[in-house]
Design an enzyme around this catalytic site. Sequence first.
Site, short mmCIF file in Angstrom:
data_model
loop_
_atom_site.label_atom_id
_atom_site.label_comp_id
_atom_site.label_asym_id
_atom_site.label_seq_id
_atom_site.Cartn_x
_atom_site.Cartn_y
_atom_site.Cartn_z
N TYR A 182 43.71 43.11 45.89
CA TYR A 182 44.43 43.72 46.99
C TYR A 182 44.45 42.84 48.26
CZ TYR A 182 45.63 46.86 50.76
OH TYR A 182 46.22 47.41 51.86
N SER B 15 47.06 43.42 56.15
CA SER B 15 45.87 44.27 56.27
C SER B 15 44.69 43.43 56.75
CB SER B 15 45.55 44.85 54.88
OG SER B 15 44.23 45.33 54.81
#
Lengths: 293, 293
Positions: free
Chosen positions: B141, B128
């Site tokens: 995350y 990501s």
Amino acid sequence: MSTTGGAGSTALVTGASYGIGADIARALAARGHDLVLVARSAGPLGRLAAALETEYGITARPLTADLSTEAGLEAAAGAGLGLSFERTAWEEERRMLALNVVAPSRLVHAALPGMLGRGRGRILNVSSVAATAPVWLGTSYGASKAYALALTESLARTRRVRRSPVALTALVLGHTVSEFHERAGIPPSPPSLTLGSPYVAERAVRAILRRRPPVVCVPSVRYRVLAGLLGHLPHRIAALPPLADDFTVTSYGAPQPSYGTGEPPAGGPESAGGDGQDGVLPAEAHGQRERQP
Amino acid sequence: MSTTGGAGSTALVTGASYGIGADIARALAARGHDLVLVARSAGPLGRLAAALETEYGITARPLTADLSTEAGLEAAAGAGLGLSFERTAWEEERRMLALNVVAPSRLVHAALPGMLGRGRGRILNVSSVAATAPVWLGTSYGASKAYALALTESLARTRRVRRSPVALTALVLGHTVSEFHERAGIPPSPPSLTLGSPYVAERAVRAILRRRPPVVCVPSVRYRVLAGLLGHLPHRIAALPPLADDFTVTSYGAPQPSYGTGEPPAGGPESAGGDGQDGVLPAEAHGQRERQP
């Protein structure tokens, strides 16, 4: 440890029986901090605790725990795998991830809210130059250190933490001692890039005791330059053999994986006494890895 | 999947029931690849398998597994936590690390040696933009996505892999769809930065089917520019509110953690149908996350 580094508060140091962990414990004891020392093996831990109590007049409590198990997850040590992903058993990889990723996360998760509530505290997570570029090719070790670095940055740079007296620091280690390499049959690290463990521990403790500790602490100018270069060099260059260890093709006698037999293979670019660390010191200061039972 | 992307070989796609996972499965089916589709829930998975078989004349076998458990670790999905580390329960963090760090590692570890032995295969790990800079502050995350990126690079850049027809690619995702944000009460992502999931899936599949797939695949020029900028901006600037989500201080109605109740909170900057993925496709190609049972 008080916010500004005053003596009298308590620091939890993981992986405290050997190497950098032990040196960080010593540097904190010398500043008057009480200690909780965590490692897997009772013997060396007890001896270190007794020695520090005598020498510095502080209180040092040894605490044995295996952090690769759920039950042992009350503190964190670290591990390194100097072996190619293709040569390791999954159980070794799982154990490394448990020690280098899950355990530090658990400790920070447990400690941070309390620190923020009290308005004091320091956390030191142990990362590595292996996190800054693909210099530790073919293993998951660098990736686990990239996690430690990114987690520290993600938390340290939030407004809530930046505006509080609490601080998180990632210690970016390089080669620290070379005993491991010799034992494992890996060529020793270049002397110009090998740092003494007491020196590194002293720099790290000094950094986290500042009023505003740095988010990233890279001990020694050489490694600051190297980390900067590795982060910006094109990957093609950073992956050249002289700059990168490529564990899938090296011809040294591969160390036998010994995890699971009670003796960690250790490894990671920091090597003996300093390799594969991932210390977190929730209680309020911090420390390091576990080397050998 | 043959080395050069010919039809007829089999691809394992994790998190295949929804979002990008499903779209990647479709893009592979359209090229004639047989599929093994993995997710937690049998219903949507079975329907997708049947639809793809009918539409493209391939064989699609659904396989239900919960990858956050040891038993389910035969394939990988992914998870995202859009909540501050201080607000989450450890069980949610543990589950995210199991899905985003441990499961992909396990799958790559299981698949890579066989691929190298056969001289063919592709692995796609889902990372990501949150991995490239502290843009996802206060959560673990981004760190889990930094791990996925670093692991892929560490393995892909070894000489053994570079000299073989096998390739590993990290898919660096941005906001992919926004349904999750709405459901969770998070302000929707800027439309200019929101990509369609079928578009992203198509780009990813096209990338891994090249003769020489890229080590890092960032779909869309906008995100390539953003990822480049975030990686080079001073952290002080990257952490400014307009650039960084800071989950410790945002005032949106915090989503209730729902992990452990059988319903993942999902989250991650990619959001619904694309958030928090961490797909790995050992069998030879690849896919993605699981959204909802």
